[in-house]
Design a protein around this motif. Structure first.
Motif, PDB file in Angstrom:
ATOM      1  N   UNK A  40       5.128   4.413  -0.171  1.00 34.91           N
ATOM      2  CA  UNK A  40       4.568   3.412  -1.075  1.00 34.91           C
ATOM      3  C   UNK A  40       4.948   3.630  -2.537  1.00 34.91           C
ATOM      4  N   UNK A  41       5.750   4.660  -2.811  1.00 35.90           N
ATOM      5  CA  UNK A  41       6.220   4.873  -4.182  1.00 35.90           C
ATOM      6  C   UNK A  41       7.433   5.783  -4.127  1.00 35.90           C
ATOM      7  N   UNK A  46       2.573  13.347  -4.239  1.00 35.45           N
ATOM      8  CA  UNK A  46       1.571  12.568  -3.524  1.00 35.45           C
ATOM      9  C   UNK A  46       2.094  12.055  -2.180  1.00 35.45           C
ATOM     10  N   UNK A  47       3.389  12.220  -1.940  1.00 35.83           N
ATOM     11  CA  UNK A  47       4.001  11.916  -0.644  1.00 35.83           C
ATOM     12  C   UNK A  47       4.536  13.188   0.008  1.00 35.83           C
ATOM     13  N   UNK A  48       4.111  14.322  -0.507  1.00 34.70           N
ATOM     14  CA  UNK A  48       4.689  15.593  -0.108  1.00 34.70           C
ATOM     15  C   UNK A  48       4.576  15.917   1.365  1.00 34.70           C
ATOM     16  N   UNK A  49       3.491  15.508   2.008  1.00 34.28           N
ATOM     17  CA  UNK A  49       3.325  15.828   3.417  1.00 34.28           C
ATOM     18  C   UNK A  49       4.377  15.186   4.299  1.00 34.28           C
ATOM     19  N   UNK A  70      12.483   4.845   0.768  1.00 34.88           N
ATOM     20  CA  UNK A  70      11.752   5.244  -0.430  1.00 34.88           C
ATOM     21  C   UNK A  70      11.125   4.042  -1.132  1.00 34.88           C
ATOM     22  N   UNK A  71       9.872   4.183  -1.527  1.00 34.73           N
ATOM     23  CA  UNK A  71       9.145   3.118  -2.192  1.00 34.73           C
ATOM     24  C   UNK A  71       9.458   3.019  -3.667  1.00 34.73           C
ATOM     25  N   UNK A  72       8.725   2.141  -4.323  1.00 35.42           N
ATOM     26  CA  UNK A  72       8.919   1.888  -5.744  1.00 35.42           C
ATOM     27  C   UNK A  72       8.388   0.519  -6.102  1.00 35.42           C
TER      28      UNK A  72
END
Length: 327
Positions: A40-41, A46-49, A70-72
């Motif tokens: 989502x970004x 915050x997406x490390x897992x 990859x989000x953005x």
């Protein structure tokens, strides 16, 4: 990671060009189930897992070949799921999940990897703001998406009013220029950047610690995949839970390397402090990574439906499944 709104789901999907370089780490292999995962970004702690699970082979161990999209700002995860462009998506917040149910989009949350939404309100330290309640009447910088999300809860709990809202454009400059102003952010991001770039150590208030009952960082899966390959869904959830445990409570080096490969602008000190904040604030508690409960969902739905966000007779339980929670 930022709060995302649910855009019209019939619009054409244009985000596939954002495919992450990390897809090279997940080359298909015979006998494995290929899954395309939309975050989502942009790559960050915050997406490390998810990145850790990919980098350490947790997905492959369970028979999956996961490709990251990859989000953005230009990537709308619900739209990608609704159009079948991806198999799994990261849902930023509980409103995203219930919005899908409201629109009768056949997608479910099957795990919540953040037990607390990392959303915070940030104040200057010398303005007498000692709690969220003290912010009543003050100008608050909010994004458009936030106004239809956690702002609903703030108005219900603290009597905040819409005339407090000021436009937030993801810059700290307005906050730093006016000491009366309150700013939204993530506990893992904006407070550190304000301190680092502006020389101000802000007062930080996590909404979850004030009773905000939302989860965050959901694994969103289409009903069709659940029906067709429930074993792959369960494997994805268990692998991601293992990735989060390793990233926050083990050696994060593999995940960080993949994050910085996807997002070269990401600084190591930002990753390090974000992990520390997630541990310190209990955002991803080690004891129940990925867990959800009917009681929490009922509490969240009551708050939102009482404020008119959703019909009171909406089948909110269709938005999630507890059948795939990690052991």
């Amino acid at each position: 990671m930022r709060l995302a709104a649910l855009a019209p789901l019939l619009a054409l999907c244009v985000a596939l060009a954002a495919c992450s370089p990390a897809k090279k780490e997940a080359a298909e292999a015979p006998g494995r189930t290929a899954l395309k995962l939309a975050t989502d970004w942009k790559a960050e702690a915050e997406l490390g897992g998810y990145y850790q699970a990919l980098a350490t082979g947790e997905y492959k161990k369970r028979g999956l070949d996961v490709t990251l999209v990859q989000g953005g700002p230009g990537v709308n995860v619900p739209q990608l799921l609704a159009t079948g462009a991806v198999d799994v998506g990261v849902g930023s917040n509980s409103f995203i999940v219930l919005n899908l149910a409201k629109e009768k989009i056949p997608v479910k949350a099957v795990a919540a990897f953040m037990d607390k939404d990392p959303q915070v309100l940030i104040a200057h330290p010398d303005q007498g703001v000692r709690s969220i309640a003290d912010m009543k009447g003050r100008p608050i910088l909010l994004s458009d998406a936030s106004i239809t999300a956690f702002w609903v809860w703030l108005k219900a709990k603290h009597g905040f009013t819409d005339d407090q809202v000021r436009k937030y454009n993801y810059s700290a400059a307005p906050f730093l220029a006016d000491k009366r102003v309150i700013q939204q952010g993530y506990v893992t991001s904006e407070p550190y950047l304000i301190e680092k770039e502006g020389g101000v150590k802000p007062a930080v208030f996590l909404l979850a610690d004030d009773g905000y009952p939302a989860y965050a960082s959901f694994a969103l899966v289409p009903d069709a995949l659940i029906a067709r390959n429930p074993a792959a869904v369960k494997a994805f959830v268990e692998a991601t839970a293992a990735g989060w445990t390793s990233y926050l409570y083990g050696d994060p080096t593999p995940g960080d390397a993949l994050i910085r490969k996807d997002n070269p602008e990401m600084a190591q000190d930002v990753l390090d402090q974000a992990r520390e904040k997630m541990r310190a604030y209990g955002i991803v508690p080690r004891a129940k990574v990925g867990d959800m409960s009917d009681a929490r969902w009922a509490e969240f739905f009551k708050v939102a439906s009482d404020q008119g966000v959703y019909p009171k007779d909406m089948d909110y339980k269709s938005a999630y499944s507890l059948a795939f929670l990690p052991k």
